[in-house]
Design an enzyme around this catalytic site. Structure first.
Site, PDB file in Angstrom:
ATOM      1  N   HIS A 117      -7.745  -0.525  -2.384  1.00  0.00           N
ATOM      2  CA  HIS A 117      -9.109  -2.164  -2.271  1.00  0.00           C
ATOM      3  C   HIS A 117     -10.226  -1.880  -1.680  1.00  0.00           C
ATOM      4  O   HIS A 117     -10.749  -1.021  -1.466  1.00  0.00           O
ATOM      5  CB  HIS A 117      -8.089  -2.690  -1.379  1.00  0.00           C
ATOM      6  CG  HIS A 117      -6.168  -2.665  -1.292  1.00  0.00           C
ATOM      7  ND1 HIS A 117      -5.885  -4.220  -1.964  1.00  0.00           N
ATOM      8  CD2 HIS A 117      -4.683  -1.698  -1.080  1.00  0.00           C
ATOM      9  CE1 HIS A 117      -4.467  -4.392  -1.935  1.00  0.00           C
ATOM     10  NE2 HIS A 117      -4.159  -3.013  -1.814  1.00  0.00           N
ATOM     11  N   GLU A 146      -5.934  -9.473  -8.089  1.00  0.00           N
ATOM     12  CA  GLU A 146      -5.226  -7.924  -7.546  1.00  0.00           C
ATOM     13  C   GLU A 146      -6.176  -7.761  -9.249  1.00  0.00           C
ATOM     14  O   GLU A 146      -5.700  -8.508 -10.743  1.00  0.00           O
ATOM     15  CB  GLU A 146      -3.588  -8.544  -8.090  1.00  0.00           C
ATOM     16  CG  GLU A 146      -3.264  -8.122  -6.465  1.00  0.00           C
ATOM     17  CD  GLU A 146      -1.533  -8.418  -6.267  1.00  0.00           C
ATOM     18  OE1 GLU A 146      -1.272  -7.244  -7.034  1.00  0.00           O
ATOM     19  OE2 GLU A 146      -1.252  -9.379  -5.514  1.00  0.00           O
ATOM     20  N   CYS A 158       4.030  -2.910  -3.515  1.00  0.00           N
ATOM     21  CA  CYS A 158       2.698  -4.424  -4.246  1.00  0.00           C
ATOM     22  C   CYS A 158       3.870  -5.255  -2.551  1.00  0.00           C
ATOM     23  O   CYS A 158       5.407  -4.735  -2.629  1.00  0.00           O
ATOM     24  CB  CYS A 158       3.032  -5.197  -4.348  1.00  0.00           C
ATOM     25  SG  CYS A 158       3.012  -7.398  -4.299  1.00  0.00           S
ATOM     26  N   CYS A 200      -0.736 -11.092  -1.237  1.00  0.00           N
ATOM     27  CA  CYS A 200      -0.784 -10.007  -1.486  1.00  0.00           C
ATOM     28  C   CYS A 200      -0.513  -8.731  -0.222  1.00  0.00           C
ATOM     29  O   CYS A 200      -1.487  -9.102   0.617  1.00  0.00           O
ATOM     30  CB  CYS A 200      -2.014  -8.943  -2.261  1.00  0.00           C
ATOM     31  SG  CYS A 200      -1.973  -7.488  -2.182  1.00  0.00           S
ATOM     32  N   GLY A 225      -2.718  -6.000   0.085  1.00  0.00           N
ATOM     33  CA  GLY A 225      -4.013  -6.731   0.691  1.00  0.00           C
ATOM     34  C   GLY A 225      -3.992  -6.804   1.853  1.00  0.00           C
ATOM     35  O   GLY A 225      -4.897  -6.914   2.390  1.00  0.00           O
TER      36      GLY A 225
END
Length: 298
Positions: free
Chosen positions: A165, A214, A78, A223, A226
């Site tokens: 993703h 998520e 993360c 994120c 992301g």
């Protein structure tokens, strides 16, 4: 049953909040970590957060990070959590230099600390091969591919930043009901390991709005991986520049990539919230995770 006091640190990176445990000072080796993650992350019965992060010694580099989503599942990385780990490690003398590395399941992450609470993170090389993301689509890469569920029709570009993703370009991120859209996309048959979903609204080639669903946590306010996937996907689609200001629900990040899209850097803040003790009792709440009883070491 006697509750076990566990020292914690609460931190967030632009609203992406986790509960952290410094395992340099406190051993978690006999604790059921998936169960603890669910309980300590609970917004009503626990400290509350998007998950649990362990700050651990590393035999490879200076620091190791392990993270568990609020449903107890372990995640690879993360970007917001790694900034918080970096900030905590630097402030508490777990590292001695402003440039250092953090080990994660997604690989080694390079860190640079600035004078304030801003941290630049080397997010690594985007993975675009569908088999390695993974995505169950018979194509070497997945760019602008159609997808449909009962609540959403769109097109996605698949990117892995060490975790998977799917990035969707939409006209208005605030109009999306992610509580309906997110779960169906997360568990779509295209994604054997589930998926993190990013929805980007393009303001200009240098600026976007971004919302994130998520896997294992639901909608989060930010994120980092992301955001890295978003700038990569936007460049693959020819819609974004190589440096982009990204507005998320919790705040802003600056993302940069190369002409060949072979590296991504992210710059953003971290914030300390609180410290204290969480009194853990494995029977306090029913565990939702099938890994209950597993004992995991850093």
């Amino acid at each position: 049953m006697t509750s076990q006091p566990i020292p914690f640190i609460k931190m967030h990176g632009i609203g992406n909040d986790y509960v952290y445990i410094n395992t340099f000072d406190f051993s978690v080796n006999k604790i059921d970590l998936p169960d603890l993650a669910q309980k300590i992350s609970h917004r009503h019965y626990g400290i509350g957060g998007d998950g649990l992060v362990l700050i651990c010694p590393s035999i490879k580099v200076e620091i190791k990070m392990r993270m568990f989503n609020s449903d107890g599942s372990e995640a690879e990385m993360c970007g917001n959590a790694v900034r918080c780990v970096a900030g905590y490690a630097f402030e508490n003398n777990l590292v001695s230099q402003r440039k250092f590395n953090i080990e994660t399941l997604a690989g080694i992450i390079g860190i640079e600390m600035f004078e304030n609470t801003m941290v630049r993170v080397d997010m690594g090389c985007p993975i675009l091969e569908s088999i390695n993301i993974p995505v169950h689509i018979d194509s070497e890469t997945v760019v602008d591919h159609p997808i449909s569920t009962s609540h959403f029709k769109g097109r996605f570009t698949a990117v892995s930043m060490g975790n998977p993703h799917a990035v969707y370009v939409v006209t208005d991120v605030n109009s999306l009901n992610l509580e309906l859209i997110g779960p169906a996309l997360e568990t779509h048959a295209y994604f054997p390991n589930r998926i993190n979903s990013e929805f980007i609204e393009i303001i200009s080639p240098e600026e976007i709005n971004l919302r994130v669903w998520e896997r294992g946590a639901g909608e989060t306010w930010a994120c980092g991986t992301g955001a890295a996937a978003a700038i990569t996907a936007g460049n693959l689609l020819g819609l974004l520049d190589k440096k982009v200001l990204i507005h998320l629900k919790g705040g802003d990040l600056i993302l940069e990539t190369t002409e060949s899209l072979d590296r991504v850097w992210k710059t953003g803040p971290y914030s300390m919230v609180s410290t204290g003790f969480f009194y853990y009792n494995s029977s306090d709440l029913p565990s939702q995770n099938t890994q209950k009883g597993e004992q995991i070491t850093c």
